[in-house]
Design a protein around this motif. Sequence first.
Motif, PDB file in Angstrom:
ATOM      1  N   ASN A 522     -28.296   0.285 -40.458  1.00 60.57           N
ATOM      2  CA  ASN A 522     -29.533   1.086 -40.388  1.00 60.57           C
ATOM      3  C   ASN A 522     -30.759   0.313 -40.880  1.00 60.57           C
ATOM      4  OD1 ASN A 522     -28.047   3.371 -39.473  1.00 60.57           O
ATOM      5  ND2 ASN A 522     -27.480   3.822 -41.599  1.00 60.57           N
ATOM      6  N   ARG A 523     -30.776  -0.985 -40.614  1.00 62.27           N
ATOM      7  CA  ARG A 523     -31.933  -1.805 -40.965  1.00 62.27           C
ATOM      8  C   ARG A 523     -32.274  -2.738 -39.807  1.00 62.27           C
ATOM      9  NH1 ARG A 523     -29.684  -1.646 -46.286  1.00 62.27           N
ATOM     10  NH2 ARG A 523     -31.250  -0.976 -47.810  1.00 62.27           N
ATOM     11  N   THR A 524     -33.541  -3.140 -39.751  1.00 58.90           N
ATOM     12  CA  THR A 524     -33.960  -4.189 -38.832  1.00 58.90           C
ATOM     13  C   THR A 524     -33.721  -5.514 -39.539  1.00 58.90           C
ATOM     14  OG1 THR A 524     -35.650  -2.744 -37.885  1.00 58.90           O
ATOM     15  CG2 THR A 524     -35.881  -5.114 -37.488  1.00 58.90           C
ATOM     16  N   ILE A 525     -32.971  -6.416 -38.904  1.00 58.80           N
ATOM     17  CA  ILE A 525     -32.544  -7.654 -39.566  1.00 58.80           C
ATOM     18  C   ILE A 525     -33.149  -8.865 -38.858  1.00 58.80           C
ATOM     19  CG2 ILE A 525     -30.587  -9.022 -40.360  1.00 58.80           C
ATOM     20  CD1 ILE A 525     -30.743  -6.199 -41.567  1.00 58.80           C
ATOM     21  N   LEU A 526     -33.807  -9.725 -39.639  1.00 62.43           N
ATOM     22  CA  LEU A 526     -34.318 -10.996 -39.137  1.00 62.43           C
ATOM     23  C   LEU A 526     -33.652 -12.095 -39.954  1.00 62.43           C
ATOM     24  CD1 LEU A 526     -38.159 -10.135 -39.056  1.00 62.43           C
ATOM     25  CD2 LEU A 526     -36.432  -9.636 -37.342  1.00 62.43           C
ATOM     26  N   THR A 527     -33.030 -13.059 -39.255  1.00 62.89           N
ATOM     27  CA  THR A 527     -32.307 -14.089 -39.989  1.00 62.89           C
ATOM     28  C   THR A 527     -32.536 -15.467 -39.369  1.00 62.89           C
ATOM     29  OG1 THR A 527     -30.126 -14.764 -40.827  1.00 62.89           O
ATOM     30  CG2 THR A 527     -30.195 -13.770 -38.644  1.00 62.89           C
ATOM     31  N   ILE A 528     -32.475 -16.488 -40.229  1.00 55.97           N
ATOM     32  CA  ILE A 528     -32.489 -17.879 -39.768  1.00 55.97           C
ATOM     33  C   ILE A 528     -31.070 -18.417 -39.914  1.00 55.97           C
ATOM     34  CG2 ILE A 528     -33.248 -20.220 -40.297  1.00 55.97           C
ATOM     35  CD1 ILE A 528     -35.896 -19.079 -41.221  1.00 55.97           C
ATOM     36  N   SER A 529     -30.576 -19.074 -38.884  1.00 59.24           N
ATOM     37  CA  SER A 529     -29.233 -19.650 -38.959  1.00 59.24           C
ATOM     38  C   SER A 529     -29.149 -20.864 -38.060  1.00 59.24           C
ATOM     39  CB  SER A 529     -28.181 -18.614 -38.550  1.00 59.24           C
ATOM     40  OG  SER A 529     -26.886 -19.193 -38.606  1.00 59.24           O
ATOM     41  N   HIS A 530     -28.509 -21.923 -38.580  1.00 62.08           N
ATOM     42  CA  HIS A 530     -28.233 -23.100 -37.759  1.00 62.08           C
ATOM     43  C   HIS A 530     -26.824 -23.026 -37.172  1.00 62.08           C
ATOM     44  CE1 HIS A 530     -31.555 -24.719 -40.290  1.00 62.08           C
ATOM     45  NE2 HIS A 530     -31.878 -25.286 -39.148  1.00 62.08           N
ATOM     46  N   ARG A 531     -26.018 -22.117 -37.717  1.00 68.84           N
ATOM     47  CA  ARG A 531     -24.621 -22.005 -37.279  1.00 68.84           C
ATOM     48  C   ARG A 531     -24.552 -20.951 -36.173  1.00 68.84           C
ATOM     49  NH1 ARG A 531     -20.363 -22.140 -42.030  1.00 68.84           N
ATOM     50  NH2 ARG A 531     -21.860 -23.776 -42.537  1.00 68.84           N
ATOM     51  N   LEU A 532     -24.554 -21.391 -34.940  1.00 67.59           N
ATOM     52  CA  LEU A 532     -24.693 -20.495 -33.795  1.00 67.59           C
ATOM     53  C   LEU A 532     -23.525 -19.531 -33.663  1.00 67.59           C
ATOM     54  CD1 LEU A 532     -26.075 -23.036 -31.163  1.00 67.59           C
ATOM     55  CD2 LEU A 532     -27.320 -21.662 -32.824  1.00 67.59           C
ATOM     56  N   SER A 533     -22.339 -19.944 -34.129  1.00 64.93           N
ATOM     57  CA  SER A 533     -21.160 -19.096 -33.988  1.00 64.93           C
ATOM     58  C   SER A 533     -21.276 -17.824 -34.815  1.00 64.93           C
ATOM     59  CB  SER A 533     -19.902 -19.864 -34.398  1.00 64.93           C
ATOM     60  OG  SER A 533     -20.035 -20.353 -35.721  1.00 64.93           O
ATOM     61  N   SER A 534     -22.176 -17.816 -35.813  1.00 59.64           N
ATOM     62  CA  SER A 534     -22.357 -16.630 -36.651  1.00 59.64           C
ATOM     63  C   SER A 534     -23.328 -15.641 -36.029  1.00 59.64           C
ATOM     64  CB  SER A 534     -22.862 -17.040 -38.039  1.00 59.64           C
ATOM     65  OG  SER A 534     -24.171 -17.575 -37.938  1.00 59.64           O
TER      66      SER A 534
END
Length: 577
Positions: A522-534
């Motif tokens: 129930n939240r809007t999530i913004l994330t940075i990730s270099h691991r594409l599989s995640s």
Amino acid sequence: MKKYNVKNSVIGTAKKNKIYIALLLLLVAAATILNVVPPLLMKKLIDYNFTLKTEDKLIFTAVIYVMVIFATGVVNFFREAVLTVLGQNITTDIRLLMMEKLEKISASYFSKNESGQISSRLINDVDAVSSMFTSGIAGMAIDLFKIIGVLISVFYLSRGLGIIALLLLPVIYFITRFFQKKMLGAQIENRKQVGEVNNHIAESFKNIFMIKSFSKESYMEDKYGLILENNYETLEKVNFYDSIFSPIIRIIRAAVIAFIAVMCSKELDYLGISVGMAAASIDLISSLFTPVENLGMELQSIQKSLSGVKRVDEFLREEEDIKETKEIFNFDINNVDIRFNNVSFAYDKGNEVLKDINFQINSFEKVTFTGRTGVGKSTLFKLIVGLLKPTEGSITINGTDVFQIQNKDKRKIFGYVEQNFHMIKGTVADQVSLGDSDITMDQIKNALNMVGLLEYVEGFEQGCSTVVQNENIFSQGQRQLLSIARALVNNPPILILDEITANLDQVTEEKIVSVLEKACENRTILTISHRLSSMAASDKIVILEAGRVKNIGTPEMLLKNDQWYKNHMKLENLTWT
């Protein structure tokens, strides 16, 4: 925008300390009078008591002479005490003003300036400003009054000696003026080098474990030695002008006294004055050189302080985060609309980090930003939460520019989790609430429970009230969980995650991912990730390249139409799994 500068601050301090200033003026007047009395008493003692060999009022005059000397010492003591109090008040007010400015200053300022240089302005430069108004300007005013008092007394004793004393002043002035210009250039350069020294020390402390791990002690020592050498060269110039000025003044004083002694001798007697008058005149002219000599020191102090004033004023003129919207920002958490409207950003003019960013994020979407290191992902996140202002364009939430939202409201909107958790002084509860009195202990415990740390914390003797003396009571993984608890404590509708599992082992990462899965509901999530599989759980992936949006889509869509994404997924499958 409030106008900040050193001048206004000092004027404000003066208005608040009118009694001290009035007392200082009274003490200066008293000291000026008392300084010229002893030579006049000496004239009376020599001419009427020693030369004429009369004991008329000898004891009385001698007692008065001693009492005047004592009174001069007492007055000078209280004068210095009042100056010290005024100096402390000036320092306090300027530091408070700079801290007020620091809270409003643009975050981009801290990206362009190193911590050692900033701290040097708040410490060394402020001390220099204080000394300007105490040992500098105030001391110069006191010595000018002394000079005027001495000149009047010398003219009273002998017009000829008065003219000699008066002719000396332009000579002393031009000498001091010459050294003033030389000192100013040397002091400004030296202050810059002091900032470099402070910055290197701060950098060494900050990276001490990395320095030791990679055996870079010698490199840091050599670099520090070079910085010290540059600082030493500028300091040498300052010391040279400082050391040569005082001897020149002393030589001139000795020559003048010798000249007066010769002119008053029995063989020449050009001035036609008595022995007592000659002794008093020599004493007065000797006392004339003391304040003139002090003027040189005070000029040096002022020159040194002027560079400090200049640097403090430069800091106080820095761009602020001006919030035009004053009302509290409220919105429906079930209706989140984040828009990037032609957003560009540059830390330095002409060197854009982000260029023409345009896209939209809707309620409860899970959006992942990826791309090579240095493409501007973390900068984009700082723009989203309004820490930085776009050079062009805007970022809006439900139509409101995020940069215009008051900082006190942002924590109720955004939960920001960085790669590294920064401890603050205080209790475990303070690590989560950041000292916010509006956050209750129940909220803190709920946040700790959500990330699975409550049982561990309650195992401490004082639980959440335990003072954190050493951050090592938490492992690296636990510190990251604390960071998530800090972000969640206000139950924000938007959660921002900046590569938070990058430095963790697989077991710890899996634990944090499971915590995040629960926290992201129930939240809007913004994330940075270099691991594409995640990114499989992401609704949308934004690929950045060279500061621009290269592609946007779901993981499935990008596997079909984006070669970069497809290649990196293959690489991960071959290595990380």
